[in-house]
Write a protein that holds these residues in place. Structure first.
Motif, PDB file in Angstrom:
ATOM      1  N   THR A  14       1.067  -0.689  -3.760  1.00  0.00           N
ATOM      2  CA  THR A  14       2.294  -1.423  -3.196  1.00  0.00           C
ATOM      3  C   THR A  14       3.215  -0.760  -2.365  1.00  0.00           C
ATOM      4  O   THR A  14       4.020  -1.194  -1.361  1.00  0.00           O
ATOM      5  N   ARG A  15       3.347   0.611  -3.077  1.00  0.00           N
ATOM      6  CA  ARG A  15       4.548   1.707  -2.078  1.00  0.00           C
ATOM      7  C   ARG A  15       4.044   1.508  -0.735  1.00  0.00           C
ATOM      8  O   ARG A  15       4.498   1.579   0.139  1.00  0.00           O
ATOM      9  N   GLY A  16       2.464   1.868  -0.361  1.00  0.00           N
ATOM     10  CA  GLY A  16       1.802   2.186   0.812  1.00  0.00           C
ATOM     11  C   GLY A  16       2.177   0.678   1.459  1.00  0.00           C
ATOM     12  O   GLY A  16       2.146   0.737   2.890  1.00  0.00           O
ATOM     13  N   TYR A  17       1.935  -0.359   0.895  1.00  0.00           N
ATOM     14  CA  TYR A  17       2.039  -1.581   1.466  1.00  0.00           C
ATOM     15  C   TYR A  17       3.464  -1.891   1.958  1.00  0.00           C
ATOM     16  O   TYR A  17       3.443  -2.466   3.311  1.00  0.00           O
ATOM     17  N   ILE A  18       4.474  -1.540   1.261  1.00  0.00           N
ATOM     18  CA  ILE A  18       5.703  -1.748   1.733  1.00  0.00           C
ATOM     19  C   ILE A  18       6.005  -0.877   2.829  1.00  0.00           C
ATOM     20  O   ILE A  18       6.661  -1.477   3.870  1.00  0.00           O
ATOM     21  N   ASN A  19       5.583   0.215   2.915  1.00  0.00           N
ATOM     22  CA  ASN A  19       5.638   1.220   3.938  1.00  0.00           C
ATOM     23  C   ASN A  19       5.261   0.357   5.307  1.00  0.00           C
ATOM     24  O   ASN A  19       5.776   0.603   6.405  1.00  0.00           O
ATOM     25  N   ARG A  20       3.938  -0.320   5.250  1.00  0.00           N
ATOM     26  CA  ARG A  20       3.345  -0.696   6.289  1.00  0.00           C
ATOM     27  C   ARG A  20       4.112  -1.923   6.748  1.00  0.00           C
ATOM     28  O   ARG A  20       4.455  -2.215   7.978  1.00  0.00           O
TER      29      ARG A  20
END
Length: 202
Positions: A14-20
């Motif tokens: 989810t950390r990667g998703y938030i970044n995107r």
């Protein structure tokens, strides 16, 4: 410790998703033609930035904890803080899922719509898994002060509506004009549980 490993994987994803997602929001702010639009999306960006800040601390901590033989190696204070932090991010997953869901009403770019819908579906599955893990951990380590596990999704089933199709026929806002997604603000939960006030100290 399997649950801790699962939590680490979920929150790292989810950390990667938030970044995107933040990368999609920023152009909306930059291209805003009025102050209302700029402030509206800037508020959403700040919510996700705050959550990213918490995850930047929680994800490495979960990785460290998963290397222990058991949660019994944590002090009562450490365990209580861990459960509290994970429960806060459980609500964060719910909120993020709604940001993704509502953003589908704001743009027309098929590629971006498909990307965000995929993140929305996976985030919802992650939310449900974290909810199950929290129930299991709280049951095992209950001391009468474990986090409230109010179901923020009561009465809301994401599968009742195909949001990708429904949003395609909805009116589009400023985001559709510049071909970027723009999530809408979610309503505050009306039930007891973690609140903005509980963010203090995290």
């Amino acid at each position: 410790m399997q649950e801790i490993t699962q939590l680490h994987a979920i929150f790292d994803r989810t950390r990667g998703y938030i970044n995107r997602f933040m990368g999609i929001i920023q152009p909306i702010i930059d291209a805003a033609q009025d102050e209302h639009t700029r402030l509206y999306y800037h508020h959403i960006l700040e919510e996700e930035e705050q959550r990213m800040g918490r995850l930047q601390e929680l994800v490495p901590y979960l990785e460290n904890v998963s290397g222990k033989e058991s949660l019994a190696q944590l002090s009562d204070r450490e365990l209580s803080q861990l459960l509290s932090d994970v429960n806060l991010e459980r609500f964060g997953l719910h909120n993020f899922r709604e940001h993704l869901e509502l953003s589908l009403y704001e743009f027309q770019d098929d590629e971006t719509r498909t990307t965000l819908d995929g993140m929305r579906e996976k985030t919802h599955a992650d939310y449900l898994q974290v909810k199950e893990i929290m129930a299991s951990l709280s049951g095992r380590f209950s001391d009468g002060s474990h986090p409230d596990l109010t179901d923020h999704d009561e009465g809301h089933d994401i599968h009742q509506v195909d949001h990708l199709k429904a949003s395609a026929t909805a009116a589009h806002g400023v985001a559709s004009v510049i071909k970027h997604a723009a999530p809408a603000k979610t309503a505050a939960p009306g039930k007891k549980g973690l609140t903005v006030g509980s963010l203090k100290g995290h």
